[in-house]
Motif scaffolding. Structure first.
Motif, short mmCIF file in Angstrom:
data_model
loop_
_atom_site.label_atom_id
_atom_site.label_comp_id
_atom_site.label_asym_id
_atom_site.label_seq_id
_atom_site.Cartn_x
_atom_site.Cartn_y
_atom_site.Cartn_z
N ALA A 26 -8.76 52.80 -21.57
CA ALA A 26 -8.61 51.36 -21.77
C ALA A 26 -9.82 50.78 -22.49
O ALA A 26 -10.94 51.29 -22.39
N VAL A 27 -9.57 49.71 -23.23
CA VAL A 27 -10.62 48.88 -23.80
C VAL A 27 -10.81 47.71 -22.85
O VAL A 27 -9.86 47.00 -22.51
N LEU A 28 -12.05 47.51 -22.40
CA LEU A 28 -12.34 46.54 -21.34
C LEU A 28 -13.46 45.60 -21.74
O LEU A 28 -14.32 45.95 -22.54
N LEU A 29 -13.45 44.42 -21.15
CA LEU A 29 -14.55 43.48 -21.28
C LEU A 29 -14.53 42.54 -20.08
O LEU A 29 -13.48 41.98 -19.77
N PRO A 30 -15.65 42.37 -19.39
CA PRO A 30 -15.68 41.38 -18.32
C PRO A 30 -15.25 40.01 -18.84
O PRO A 30 -15.65 39.58 -19.93
N VAL A 31 -14.42 39.33 -18.07
CA VAL A 31 -13.80 38.09 -18.54
C VAL A 31 -14.84 36.99 -18.81
O VAL A 31 -14.57 36.04 -19.55
N GLY A 32 -16.03 37.12 -18.24
CA GLY A 32 -17.05 36.11 -18.47
C GLY A 32 -17.40 35.93 -19.94
O GLY A 32 -17.73 34.82 -20.37
N TYR A 33 -17.33 37.01 -20.74
CA TYR A 33 -17.67 36.90 -22.16
C TYR A 33 -16.69 36.00 -22.92
O TYR A 33 -17.13 35.02 -23.55
N PRO A 34 -15.40 36.31 -22.94
CA PRO A 34 -14.52 35.40 -23.68
C PRO A 34 -14.48 33.99 -23.10
O PRO A 34 -14.37 33.02 -23.84
N VAL A 37 -17.44 32.09 -24.53
CA VAL A 37 -17.15 31.69 -25.91
C VAL A 37 -16.23 30.47 -25.91
O VAL A 37 -16.47 29.49 -26.64
N GLN A 38 -15.18 30.52 -25.11
CA GLN A 38 -14.22 29.42 -25.08
C GLN A 38 -14.83 28.14 -24.55
O GLN A 38 -14.61 27.05 -25.11
N ARG A 39 -15.61 28.24 -23.49
CA ARG A 39 -16.26 27.05 -22.91
C ARG A 39 -17.26 26.44 -23.87
O ARG A 39 -17.50 25.23 -23.85
N ALA A 40 -17.84 27.28 -24.73
CA ALA A 40 -18.82 26.81 -25.70
C ALA A 40 -18.18 26.24 -26.97
O ALA A 40 -18.89 25.78 -27.86
N GLY A 41 -16.86 26.29 -27.05
CA GLY A 41 -16.17 25.67 -28.18
C GLY A 41 -15.65 26.63 -29.22
O GLY A 41 -15.17 26.20 -30.28
N GLY A 42 -15.70 27.94 -28.95
CA GLY A 42 -15.22 28.91 -29.92
C GLY A 42 -13.91 29.55 -29.50
O GLY A 42 -13.40 29.33 -28.40
N LEU A 43 -13.34 30.34 -30.40
CA LEU A 43 -12.20 31.20 -30.12
C LEU A 43 -12.72 32.62 -30.01
O LEU A 43 -13.51 33.06 -30.84
#
Length: 231
Positions: A26-34, A37-43
């Motif tokens: 699997a490709v994984l990433l802790p959800v805190g990263y995206p 980004v989203q909370r800071a105004g990015g996609l």
């Protein structure tokens, strides 16, 4: 924010991951990263490891790049023998993220390295790492915290001008600085906690801590602003 910039975030590649009835690579990433980004105004766009030769093509549609935290960088990458306390190698991820960093620097895309990402940025520019430091990851699997002091006049100090307590989890750190690399924050024990490149080289910043686990958006907001301007 109108026209939200697209920020790519590198990911883990793990084998034999279990979820539900499945056990698969699997490709994984802790959800805190995206979420950061989203909370800071990015996609947010997740970037799985790929052929390093494709890094520039993957980066082309993006407005900014985050190299996420993760496993220790292979010491061979900076010409050092392996310390027995260094974790297992992740050669595919090292090669892919080094290629992403190189492509971002060449294209002058705004770049933020987080923990391992900061260390890999320093290695990409010819620097080295200390393979073990005490006191920055005291309990396995639990984030700690400590204050970091900005270096006056740096980009980081312009983003966070005061001493700030940050969430931390690492046992390696920057040793010899890479080409052009400027230290921009330190811990009380002298550990380099943030690095950057001069403004003439574009918007490039690395932080040793994990902003994705905390509530301070300022570092990611600064990346998102730079990416929006670049776009």
């Amino acid at each position: 924010m109108a026209g939200r910039p697209l920020i790519g975030v590198s990911t883990y590649l793990e084998t034999g991951v279990r979820w539900g009835v499945w056990e698969l690579d699997a490709v994984l990433l802790p959800v805190g990263y995206p979420r950061l980004v989203q909370r800071a105004g990015g996609l947010a766009a997740l970037l799985p490891p790929d052929d390093p030769e494709r890094a520039a093509a993957v980066l082309a549609p993006l407005d900014g790049l985050v190299i996420a935290g993760g496993p220790d960088v292979e010491p061979e990458r900076y010409g050092a023998p392996r310390d027995p306390r260094t974790g297992p190698p992740a050669p595919e991820r090292d090669a892919w993220e080094l290629a992403l960093i190189g492509a971002a620097l060449a294209a002058r895309k705004p770049l933020l390295g987080i923990c391992r990402g900061m260390q890999l940025l320093n290695v990409a520019l010819g620097g080295t790492l200390v393979q073990h430091v005490d006191g920055h990851a005291e309990v396995a699997g639990v984030f700690g915290s400590h204050p970091v002091e900005p270096v006056p006049g740096t980009r980081y100090a312009g983003i966070v001008p005061e001493k700030a307590t940050v969430p931390t989890y690492h046992h390696q750190a920057v040793d010899r600085l890479g080409r052009g690399v400027i230290p921009s924050a330190h811990a009380a024990d002298g550990t380099v906690e943030a690095i950057e490149l001069p403004a003439a080289d574009g918007w490039v910043l690395g932080v040793q801590w994990h902003p994705e686990t905390g509530g301070d958006l300022r570092v990611m907001e600064a990346l998102v602003r730079a990416a929006a301007t670049a776009a």
